[in-house]
Design a protein around this motif. Structure first.
Motif, PDB file in Angstrom:
ATOM      1  N   LYS A  15       0.791  -1.108  -0.017  1.00 54.60           N
ATOM      2  CA  LYS A  15      -0.004  -0.116   0.071  1.00 54.60           C
ATOM      3  C   LYS A  15       0.951   1.055  -0.126  1.00 54.60           C
ATOM      4  N   ARG A  36       2.034   9.169  -6.370  1.00 53.13           N
ATOM      5  CA  ARG A  36       2.479  10.461  -6.235  1.00 53.13           C
ATOM      6  C   ARG A  36       3.461  10.993  -7.220  1.00 53.13           C
ATOM      7  N   ASP A  48       1.200   4.150  -3.058  1.00 56.66           N
ATOM      8  CA  ASP A  48       0.579   5.690  -2.711  1.00 56.66           C
ATOM      9  C   ASP A  48       2.217   6.301  -3.311  1.00 56.66           C
TER      10      ASP A  48
END
Lengths: 345, 343
Positions: A121, A129, A125
């Motif tokens: 996870k 980004r 993420d």
């Protein structure tokens, strides 16, 4: 550039095949096995354009793949971000960072069942980004190709291989080595080593004390129907096996190598006419202050007297609960094995 | 080199006199029987990988291949080029243009660019079977030319296998490795470059091969027009492993291991990513191999022949081979030969 890199790969993993006792036993002594898949994944990415000179590479790892990637990315001047857990202890973290990579540790104990999901996870993420590229060691077919040369070296030195004993984490080395050996010796038996609480061979995810093998997710690189037999080992069994490997052969290696030695030696003694090859993936660098420290071992309750000396044959993966268990997988798929109901007793 | 030409008679005195023996050479070359291993190999050069097509031939050193007779014709000095019809080489049968080219290239290599010649080639090797019919003719031609040059000069002419390979590949674009001695070492030969890729330290172990033809009905394969097989990345990686197993087979002199390499290569030929060359009833052949205790299957990777490999030291070899003959016969294939290789 490419030339110095293959020299570097050789320096980290010289691909020695070591003859052991009994005489039908040998091992591929990798030391830093994961430089092979790291090199292959990055190099083929560069070749097919999915990785460019300015690409940032990301990967989840509990240690050895992180080190392999750090070595290779440093050589190719690629940025690398590793998403790990506390299995990456400060000395290894410093080593990886000194090679120019960044290490992000998720807040989970190394043995937590869901650690792989938390690492993943965090990685996703970060990708969202930054647009980084995930090397996907668990699903990248390049992982298999990396083991053609080690397989060649094993066959060159050892000739026909009857039994291959390998710890299983991503499925890359076990299935990759078996694939290339079986191109010539299709009858070769593949014995996989897993640990209790790993989901690889049909157990529910739970706390795992032994790291470096097993997994809390199912990697795409794992081909279940390649395996003839599966062994599950507990942490104490693997730690004691590492000591035994050291005492009996003078090779000081990690507990995954110890696990492979324990199981391979058992096979070599069971069938003296079979040539048995063990895969030693790691060295002892990460284990000096724990597995090789008697104080730490005592404090954590790991005692030689408590380790299982023989495997217990089980009839279903769910029956494998502690110590040392083995199961006839018989080249079946995971669902075939799980759906099969063993008759009572 | 050109001084040889200026010293050459070339004034017609020899040619005009029929009683004088002409500079004459006879030479032969044996055939082969498919390849123990053929594929694409990743070769490291200066840190970079190149993929090279290469093979390990199964020689038939005891079999009759091709025989070539060459006669130099100093009376027909001229300006010749290695181009069919302009070579200055009269070849019989006249459709053996690869031999014609090879003869011209050989003469040029010996510095006899203006020398004409007559060449007659007889071959026992069937075409399209994958037994080296064209290479055996080409190599015999090159050797016969070398001998005729030696006779003409009255001195020895050294004909290195590497030179034969270079000339043969120039004449026919791809050639087998028949020009190399198979009794003291084994070579991996780049058949489209005419170069040795790897030398193994010793000959192949001695094997008996029961050879048969899987395509007699279709009268062979035009090897020149055969599209080349393309292999996957995975197959190329596995071909690298095949070299390791072969090295081990040679160092142990193990027929069992050599057989594994042969079967592996036969399977790759069946399953190439593009342009595989499928042998009819291949799966049945694999089953017969298992049932009979043969060490492996060797195939022509661009031809129709195939063979079962046997260890000469098998205790009941004769009965096994008889059994194999019967089984192959039942598949409808013609038994072609039984032979020992590489010596």
């Amino acid at each position: 550039m490419a030339h110095t890199l293959s020299d570097t790969v050789d320096a980290h993993a010289p691909l020695k095949i070591v003859s052991l006792r009994p005489e039908n036993l040998a091992a591929i002594d990798f030391r830093v096995m994961k430089v092979f898949p790291a090199f292959n994944i990055i190099e083929s990415g560069l070749r097919d354009g999915t990785i460019g000179p300015n690409t940032t590479i990301v990967e989840t790892s509990s240690g050895t793949m992180a080190l392999g990637l750090a070595i290779v990315c440093m050589q190719f001047s690629l940025k690398l971000h590793i998403f790990g857990d506390r299995a990456i202890e400060p000395p290894l973290k410093r080593t990886i960072e000194e090679l120019g990579a960044e290490v992000h540790l998720v807040e989970a104990t190394a043995s937590d069942a869901n650690v792989q999901h938390l690492r993943k996870k965090a990685l996703l993420d970060f990708m969202e980004r930054t647009g980084a590229t995930w090397s996907r060691q668990y699903d990248n077919l390049g992982n298999h190709f990396s083991y053609a040369r080690p397989a060649a070296e094993a066959m060159r030195r050892f000739g026909k291989i009857d039994v291959l004993v390998a710890t299983v984490g991503s499925g890359g080395s076990s299935c990759g080595l078996a694939h290339y050996c079986r191109a010539f010796f299709p009858e070769m038996r593949l014995v996989g080593i897993d640990t209790f609480g790993s989901v690889l061979f049909g157990q529910p995810a739970s706390r795992r004390d032994l790291r470096g093998l097993g997994n809390s997710i199912l990697p795409g690189n794992l081909f279940h129907d390649a395996f003839d037999e599966i062994h599950w080992l507990g942490a104490n069994e693997a730690y004691q096996a590492a000591h035994r490997l050291h005492r009996e052969t003078s090779l000081k290696r990690g507990p995954t190598s110890g696990a492979a030695y324990l199981v391979a030696k058992w096979y070599a003694e069971q069938s003296p006419k079979s040539k048995v090859l063990a895969v030693f993936p790691d060295d002892s660098n990460r284990y000096e202050h724990n597995v090789y420290d008697p104080t730490w071992m005592r404090a954590n309750g790991y005692q030689a007297a408590l380790a299982a000396a023989e495997p217990v044959l089980v009839r279903h993966p769910l029956q494998a609960d502690r110590g040392w268990c083995r199961f006839n997988w018989s080249r079946r798929s995971l669902t075939e094995v799980i759906d099969y109901q063993p008759s009572p007793n | 080199m050109t001084e040889m030409l200026t010293r050459a008679p070339g004034d017609g005195t020899i040619a005009s006199s029929y009683s004088l023996a002409k500079p004459y050479g006879v030479a032969t070359c044996h055939p082969h029987f498919g390849e123990l291993l053929q594929g694409a190999f990743a070769v490291e050069k200066g840190g970079h990988h190149r993929t090279v097509r290469a093979l390990v031939s199964v020689h038939m050193p005891h079999a009759n291949g091709s025989q070539a007779h060459a006669i130099l014709e100093p009376s027909r000095m001229g300006k010749f080029v290695p181009q069919v019809g302009r070579t200055g080489v009269q070849v019989k049968p006249n459709h053996f243009y690869k031999c014609e080219l090879a003869a011209r290239l050989a003469l040029d290599a010996f510095g006899m660019r203006n020398m004409a010649a007559k060449l007659e080639v007889r071959t026992m090797v069937p075409e399209g079977a994958g037994m080296g019919s064209s290479t055996s003719g080409v190599v015999a031609s090159i050797r016969a030319i070398a001998r005729s040059v030696a006779a003409y000069r009255g001195s020895r002419v050294l004909l290195a296998p590497h030179l034969q390979a270079k000339l043969a590949v120039a004449a026919e674009h791809a050639c087998d490795s028949l020009m190399f001695d198979c009794t003291s070492s084994t070579i991996l030969f780049a058949h489209r470059m005419g170069k040795v890729v790897q030398v193994f330290n010793g000959p192949l172990p001695q094997m008996y091969i029961l050879g048969f033809d899987t395509g007699a009905a279709n009268s062979g394969i035009g090897t020149d027009r055969l599209p080349r097989a393309r292999y996957s990345r995975d197959q190329i990686a596995a071909f690298g492993c095949a070299l390791a197993v072969l090295e081990r087979a040679i160092s142990e002199q193990s027929v069992a291991l050599a057989g594994r390499v042969a079967t592996f290569s036969a399977i790759q030929s069946e399953s190439a990513l593009q342009n595989p060359l499928k042998k009819p009833k291949f799966d049945e052949l694999l089953r017969i191999k298992e049932d009979i205790g043969s060490a492996g299957i060797v195939v022509a990777h661009s031809g129709t022949v195939a063979g079962l490999i046997f260890d000469p030291n098998l205790p009941d070899l004769r009965s096994r081979m008889d059994e194999a003959k019967a089984a192959i016969g039942r598949l409808g294939f013609d038994i072609r030969c039984t032979f020992s290789t590489p010596y």
